[in-house]
Design a protein around this motif. Structure first.
Motif, PDB file in Angstrom:
ATOM      1  N   SER A   1      -1.133   3.936   6.151  1.00 24.00           N
ATOM      2  CA  SER A   1      -2.215   4.120   5.524  1.00 24.00           C
ATOM      3  C   SER A   1      -3.393   4.640   6.406  1.00 24.00           C
ATOM      4  N   GLY A   2      -3.491   4.234   7.633  1.00 24.74           N
ATOM      5  CA  GLY A   2      -4.267   4.439   8.652  1.00 24.74           C
ATOM      6  C   GLY A   2      -4.307   6.061   8.974  1.00 24.74           C
TER       7      GLY A   2
ATOM      8  N   VAL B   1       0.706  -0.495   6.648  1.00 24.11           N
ATOM      9  CA  VAL B   1      -0.734  -0.440   7.111  1.00 24.11           C
ATOM     10  C   VAL B   1      -0.912   0.887   7.984  1.00 24.11           C
ATOM     11  N   LEU B   2       0.200   1.083   8.786  1.00 27.72           N
ATOM     12  CA  LEU B   2      -0.279   2.168   9.628  1.00 27.72           C
ATOM     13  C   LEU B   2      -0.132   3.573   9.147  1.00 27.72           C
TER      14      LEU B   2
ATOM     15  N   VAL C   1      12.708  -9.872  -0.793  1.00 28.56           N
ATOM     16  CA  VAL C   1      12.908 -10.725   0.590  1.00 28.56           C
ATOM     17  C   VAL C   1      12.299  -9.637   1.497  1.00 28.56           C
TER      18      VAL C   1
ATOM     19  N   PHE D   1      15.093  -1.442   7.262  1.00 31.03           N
ATOM     20  CA  PHE D   1      14.809  -2.823   6.379  1.00 31.03           C
ATOM     21  C   PHE D   1      15.408  -3.107   4.995  1.00 31.03           C
TER      22      PHE D   1
ATOM     23  N   PHE E   1       7.707   2.228  16.215  1.00 30.44           N
ATOM     24  CA  PHE E   1       8.123   1.032  15.151  1.00 30.44           C
ATOM     25  C   PHE E   1       9.613   1.235  14.692  1.00 30.44           C
TER      26      PHE E   1
ATOM     27  N   PRO F   1       7.852  -7.974   2.284  1.00 32.55           N
ATOM     28  CA  PRO F   1       6.835  -8.566   3.197  1.00 32.55           C
ATOM     29  C   PRO F   1       6.831  -7.804   4.816  1.00 32.55           C
ATOM     30  N   LEU F   2       8.242  -7.409   5.042  1.00 32.32           N
ATOM     31  CA  LEU F   2       8.451  -6.902   6.354  1.00 32.32           C
ATOM     32  C   LEU F   2       7.950  -5.627   6.503  1.00 32.32           C
TER      33      LEU F   2
ATOM     34  N   LEU G   1      -1.567   7.211  16.004  1.00 34.83           N
ATOM     35  CA  LEU G   1      -0.920   6.470  15.038  1.00 34.83           C
ATOM     36  C   LEU G   1       0.478   6.794  14.873  1.00 34.83           C
TER      37      LEU G   1
ATOM     38  N   ILE H   1      -5.745   7.995   6.069  1.00 38.25           N
ATOM     39  CA  ILE H   1      -7.273   7.747   5.892  1.00 38.25           C
ATOM     40  C   ILE H   1      -7.879   8.575   7.054  1.00 38.25           C
TER      41      ILE H   1
ATOM     42  N   VAL I   1       4.990  -4.429   5.668  1.00 36.69           N
ATOM     43  CA  VAL I   1       3.452  -4.581   5.691  1.00 36.69           C
ATOM     44  C   VAL I   1       3.146  -3.530   6.888  1.00 36.69           C
ATOM     45  N   PRO I   2       3.585  -3.750   8.144  1.00 35.97           N
ATOM     46  CA  PRO I   2       3.324  -2.926   9.290  1.00 35.97           C
ATOM     47  C   PRO I   2       3.410  -1.359   9.082  1.00 35.97           C
TER      48      PRO I   2
END
Lengths: 224, 63, 246
Positions: free
Chosen positions: A178-179, A175-176, A165, A144, A200, A168-169, A193, A182, A171-172
């Protein structure tokens, strides 16, 4: 020498000519991380809790920092233009360059992360999870950020814009990841995960180079 | 269904106890819609005017 | 021929004239609908027994939030048309929608924040819907910034088209991942009024407003497209004829 070998040789040569490009992101990462206890607290319990997320964010920034001028030198000295005339799909060559970039500029950041985790007293199993997460997630991020660099090739004042630019892309992936962290912290299963994250990354590695090659064509050709 | 829910106009404007939240949102929102309309009209006019100027200057040049 | 209607869209002059007529219709219809829906919602819809009058923000917030997402989809269609058929109008549509879509997204965020204060006691929470709306705003902003940084409009259009398409593939993934992230952290169960049992006297004005905002968005996009068209085509003969006629 095949085209592939020539591209890789050129990447190696460029990296050898400018070792600063490899060192600077690591330097940056270390600096940001040393700011964390200074800004927050030297309390090792709290640091252990947020440490992995901090390393992850700092790595993200370091990774963005060094992909800023990803295609710039190839663009200005006409190498990218040559690529259009090779009998290889442009996306394949882009993928090759992205791979070389990942090996030379991203992998060092990942390799150093367990050491940094140690300084923030992140527990061992979380630090291993962090290491694996980065290994699995960074290919997508590299793709990216390469796209960001390709999209801003024609802009008069690029630089930070590619980062803005593409952020924002991310994000997924963030998030994954950080999952995973955690779950590693409370000792539950992280494999599903990680598999999702890997999927991805693989999908990005296949699809994003196509978009990158399209962006390069637009920025070089003008007529197509 | 079509019964006015407030006892008076002042009660309507007060919209107790949330008038200070509801009204600013509507003023801002409808204002933004109006603003966008105005921007479009202004940009359109500016474009046409610059073309007109261009033509006039061109004609002076020719004569 | 069947293809004629399609080629007409390639003619800027045809579009300019046709869009001018449609714009007039859309403008008045949306003005009527929004006036009816807003007055109905503010004055005549019953008070919500839980939230009191603050819920009346819904008649602006929900339509605007709908549009924020729908406009990205419309932009993606334009991007596809631009990259596949090289149609200039599609590029201008993309440019217009990016700005107006960003404005609507910002409005949705702003009205949501103000609504949040009386219902949640705080202007902002990192709830799934708010977060993905914020990311959407960043995506719109990226398009505006990218276009502004490239001088040649044709090149800027194609580059933005690529970004729009990459974004539209990613948006559902972003949305789902953010929702999942939210369950991961088990937030306080803050929910907007999405009770399935909204009485008709509440949702009919909402429906009127949603329709009105859709049409006003079309009106705004057409207006912006016509303005950009004049600017970009200022050297062509049809614009000069247009000015002569005025």
């Amino acid at each position: 020498m095949s085209i592939e070998k020539r591209i890789i040789a050129r990447e190696l040569w460029l990296a050898a000519a400018r070792p600063g490009d490899i060192v600077k992101p690591i330097w940056f990462l270390l600096l940001v991380i040393s700011m964390v206890p200074l800004a927050l607290t030297p309390d090792s319990e709290l640091l252990a809790e947020i440490g992995s997320a901090m390393i992850w964010i700092a790595t993200l920034l370091a990774l963005l920092l060094n992909s800023e001028h990803f295609f710039q030198s190839d663009f200005s000295d006409g190498v990218l233009e040559q690529w259009l005339f090779f009998d290889r799909p442009l996306a394949w060559l882009v993928g090759l360059k992205l791979t070389a970039h990942w090996l030379l500029h991203v992998l060092p950041l990942i390799l150093i992360s367990p050491v940094i985790a140690l300084t923030l007293s992140v527990p061992g199993d979380v630090s291993i999870a962090l290491f694996i997460t980065m290994l699995v997630a960074t290919p997508a991020l590299t793709c990216f950020s390469g796209l960001g660099a390709a999209l801003t090739l024609g802009s008069s004042r690029s630089g930070i814009l590619g980062v803005l630019v593409m952020m924002p892309l991310f994000v997924p992936v963030v998030v994954l990841a950080s999952g995973v962290l955690i779950r590693a912290m409370d000792g539950s299963e992280t494999l599903p995960l990680l598999a999702l994250l890997g999927a991805f990354s693989v999908a990005s590695a296949v699809l994003v180079p196509i978009a990158v090659s399209l962006a390069i064509r637009v920025n070089i050709g003008g007529s197509n | 269904m079509f019964e006015f829910q407030f006892e008076s106009l002042t009660a309507f404007l007060e919209m107790a106890p949330h008038g200070s939240y509801v009204w600013p949102v509507y003023i801002l929102g409808l204002g933004v819609l109006g603003g966008l309309t105005w921007v479009n009209v202004a940009q359109h006019r500016r474009g046409l005017r610059s073309v007109k100027r261009h033509i006039e200057r061109g004609e002076i040049h020719e004569s | 021929m069947r293809w004629r209607w399609f080629h007409q869209w390639g003619s800027p002059r045809w579009f300019y004239e046709r869009a001018g007529r449609w714009q007039l219709v859309f403008g008045w219809v949306s003005l009527g609908l929004i006036a009816v829906g807003t007055i109905w919602g503010l004055g005549f819809a019953p008070v919500d027994y839980q939230q009191g009058n603050s819920y009346r923000i819904i008649y602006l917030h929900v339509p605007v939030a709908f549009l924020a997402q729908a406009m990205y989809a419309a932009m993606a269609v334009s991007a596809l048309v631009l990259l596949v058929w090289k149609m200039k109008i599609a590029d201008i549509a993309m440019q217009s929608i990016a700005v107006i879509g960003f404005t609507f997204t910002a409005l949705a965020l702003g009205s949501g924040a103000v609504w949040g204060k009386p219902t949640w006691g705080t202007y902002w929470v990192w709830d799934a819907r708010l977060t993905s709306m914020l990311i959407l705003a960043f995506l719109y902003l990226a398009l505006i910034g990218l276009r502004a940084s490239i001088r040649d409009p044709d090149q800027a259009g194609k580059v933005c088209g690529i970004l729009v398409l990459v974004g539209v593939v990613n948006l559902p993934i972003i949305k789902y991942s953010v929702e999942w992230w939210n369950t991961l952290h088990q937030p306080a169960s803050l929910k907007l009024t999405e009770k399935p049992t909204m009485p008709a006297s509440m949702w009919i004005p909402l429906l009127v407003n949603i329709l009105g905002y859709y049409i006003v968005a079309a009106y705004l996009v057409l207006g912006s497209m016509r303005a950009i068209l004049v600017e970009r085509e200022r050297r062509s003969s049809w614009v000069k004829e247009l000015v002569d006629r005025v």
